[in-house]
Design a protein around this motif. Sequence first.
Motif, PDB file in Angstrom:
ATOM      1  N   UNK A  93      12.194 -28.109 -42.206  1.00 27.81           N
ATOM      2  CA  UNK A  93      11.733 -27.828 -40.840  1.00 27.81           C
ATOM      3  C   UNK A  93      10.795 -28.902 -40.307  1.00 27.81           C
TER       4      UNK A  93
ATOM      5  N   UNK B 105      15.287 -33.260 -38.429  1.00 29.28           N
ATOM      6  CA  UNK B 105      16.691 -33.655 -38.411  1.00 29.28           C
ATOM      7  C   UNK B 105      17.504 -32.573 -37.721  1.00 29.28           C
TER       8      UNK B 105
ATOM      9  N   UNK C  75      21.246 -30.857 -37.913  1.00 30.79           N
ATOM     10  CA  UNK C  75      22.328 -30.788 -38.891  1.00 30.79           C
ATOM     11  C   UNK C  75      23.465 -29.948 -38.329  1.00 30.79           C
TER      12      UNK C  75
ATOM     13  N   UNK D 164      17.613 -21.836 -29.835  1.00 33.59           N
ATOM     14  CA  UNK D 164      16.900 -21.257 -30.979  1.00 33.59           C
ATOM     15  C   UNK D 164      15.841 -22.175 -31.611  1.00 33.59           C
ATOM     16  N   UNK D 165      16.153 -23.452 -31.861  1.00 32.74           N
ATOM     17  CA  UNK D 165      15.116 -24.318 -32.461  1.00 32.74           C
ATOM     18  C   UNK D 165      13.849 -24.383 -31.607  1.00 32.74           C
TER      19      UNK D 165
ATOM     20  N   UNK E 278      12.917 -21.879 -29.565  1.00 27.46           N
ATOM     21  CA  UNK E 278      12.319 -20.550 -29.665  1.00 27.46           C
ATOM     22  C   UNK E 278      11.391 -20.500 -30.878  1.00 27.46           C
ATOM     23  N   UNK E 279      11.854 -21.081 -31.981  1.00 31.85           N
ATOM     24  CA  UNK E 279      11.041 -21.118 -33.190  1.00 31.85           C
ATOM     25  C   UNK E 279       9.761 -21.909 -32.957  1.00 31.85           C
TER      26      UNK E 279
ATOM     27  N   UNK F 120       8.186 -21.864 -30.383  1.00 33.20           N
ATOM     28  CA  UNK F 120       7.423 -21.115 -29.390  1.00 33.20           C
ATOM     29  C   UNK F 120       7.346 -21.814 -28.024  1.00 33.20           C
TER      30      UNK F 120
ATOM     31  N   UNK G 154      22.849 -27.581 -30.436  1.00 32.42           N
ATOM     32  CA  UNK G 154      21.721 -26.952 -31.128  1.00 32.42           C
ATOM     33  C   UNK G 154      21.000 -27.969 -32.004  1.00 32.42           C
TER      34      UNK G 154
ATOM     35  N   UNK H 186      16.196 -30.382 -30.228  1.00 33.00           N
ATOM     36  CA  UNK H 186      14.795 -30.664 -30.567  1.00 33.00           C
ATOM     37  C   UNK H 186      14.549 -32.160 -30.693  1.00 33.00           C
TER      38      UNK H 186
END
Lengths: 282, 352
Positions: free
Chosen positions: B72, B76, B78, B97-98, B100-101, B103, B145, B149
């Motif tokens: 994390x 990277x 993947x 989602x990335x 969301x994690x 925040x 996805x 990030x």
Amino acid sequence: MLDKIKYSLKHLTVGRVIIYIFLTLGAIVMFFPFYWMITGAFKTYFEVTAFPPVWWPSSFNLDNFVTAFNMAPFMTYFKNSVIAMVGSVGLCTFTTILASFAFSKLKFPGQHIIFGLLLGLMMVPFEMIIITNYRTIIDIKIYNTIFALIIPFTSSIFYTYILKGFFDSIPDSLYQAARVDGCSNWKYLWRIMVPIARPSLVTIILLNAIASWNSFMWPMLAVVDKDLRTLPFGLYAFVSEGGAETQLMMAASTIIVVPMIILFLFARKQIVNGVARGGLKG
Amino acid sequence: MKITIDHLTKDFGSTIAVNDFSAVIESGELIALLGPSGCGKSTMLNMISGILPSSTGKIFFDEDDVTDVTPEKRGVGLVFQNYALYPHMTVLENIAFPLEIKKVKKEEREAKAKEMAKLVHVDMLLDRKPKQLSGGQQQRVAIARALIKNPRVLLLDEPLSNLDARLRIEMREEIRRIQQETQVTTIFVTHDQEEAMSISDHIVLMKDGFLQQVARPQELYDEPANCFVADFLGNPPINKTYGVVQNGAIVLDGGCVVELDAAKNLKEGHKVILSMRAESIVIDEGIKNAEGTVVETYVMGKEVLAYVSLGDYKVRAYIPAEKSFGKGQKVTVGLKKRGVFVFDAETGERLA
Ligand SMILES: Nc1ncnc2c1ncn2[C@@H]1O[C@H](COP(=O)(O)OP(=O)(O)OP(=O)(O)O)[C@@H](O)[C@H]1O
Ligand SMILES: [Mg+2]
């Protein structure tokens, strides 16, 4: 509609007829006690005891229910049943989720041995565990409290086994993807695993709720106070202590069963799905 | 970002999946990690992403040693072979989602996710669940996805292997386009040589956990470092013959003498492999390196595929369609400079 009937008639072979007859008989046998209980709840004393039996009550009024409620504190029983059910099912679901995750996705020494031992414990009949549980609740001083109805049921090997099976079917690549996306184990469990396992979880929760709602032996042992009784125990006491008349007993039984029947009708699909389907379909 | 892999090894106990692997991947490049099934490609990728700890060796992102950094924190992206989309989330939620994690606020991450979706052309599918998507669409969602990030590295593990031939070609061009738009250093795992050739800046070829060669696609084809590389690339497969150096020529098993300039510098009695690409062999065109017999011919339309026997071996050669040879006809076989290699028979090392 017509096509459908034609279609079914075309496939009506002798074998099928026999199967249908058996299924119908089975359904009647299953259904009859409920029919007798529910109609009995509306009959008068004379109708219930009449011979030959009266199949249909002469009037549908709630007299029997009112009388039963006046004779015993069914509302209190009901409340206790709900508390015990929500408490034990809630906690049990929580521990089941954590344990299943640990056994399915984490690696720790002795993992397989421990899980094997736990499965072995499933062979021990409940009646035997009752004795040790009884001693335990006395020792930790929760005998004759509402906690005595909750604490012994806060974990379940059987449900852990079922849920672990489902978790196993969730591919590891999802876990790895989540890790790369920045997810911690804890977040992964609640944000990914649990939502995916929802059908299984619903099944587990429903089965557990039904078992808790119907449990009789343990509440009878674990509490003595009248206002800690749950519904099945309360009903038993109602019959044995008051020498209640049959139609009142039927009314009281109906009160107990109806919530579960309603629950079952709503969740029937979920229960069947969850039991029939173990794996994760792509 | 530059990736440096320094003597990386992964020992599973039963197998050594990656063995003493060193390579440097330049910033902004698209690298194809190529090799036969089971050679350690996924293991390699998982070590770069941090999912799998390495046994020994180090990995650097630019100058940072990331060997012990958890996935994390490596930054990277993947893309898995099976895409690994979260089945209970919509396309939009999957892509977001990335964030969301991390925040990131809902409006912000959804705006970013929509932007990513547009980049990979799935912006009309945002409310669907993964199950309702085709393989190619799922793959693009997985790429979005991975990219959202702003990863320092994009890793793709055989992302195209589930797709049909046409979609595969479309998607690899798509990946190339996205990579060039974002300029993210990308490692693309595949066991399909053609895919590797067409998409990448450099190919990293590996076998049984060992690095074989790093080179530009054409260079890998034209100048293989060893016999395995020559065998692995090319369709039809390269013609591989065994022989011994005698009097400055190579005598193949079965007695056929192949005159070869390159053989003049080789030690007498040296056991060698002579590998020849089909398009490097010419028949009856005035160049003579050896004599052979036409065994069989197949008309292919624009040319003819001929099997010619050289000693014990039958080699494939392409000949122009207007020429015709009968079965059993004796011919002179010429070898072009390009596409003809000599390897050591024992080590497989390139000799000439
Ligand atoms: N967890 C593991 N434990 C033991 N051996 C493993 C493990 N994972 C992979 N291997 C072995 O390591 C070797 C390399 O596996 P890897 O998955 O990296 O191959 P690959 O190049 O990705 O192959 P493919 O093209 O089939 O995906 C194989 O021999 C495999 O059996
Ligand atoms: Mg692989």
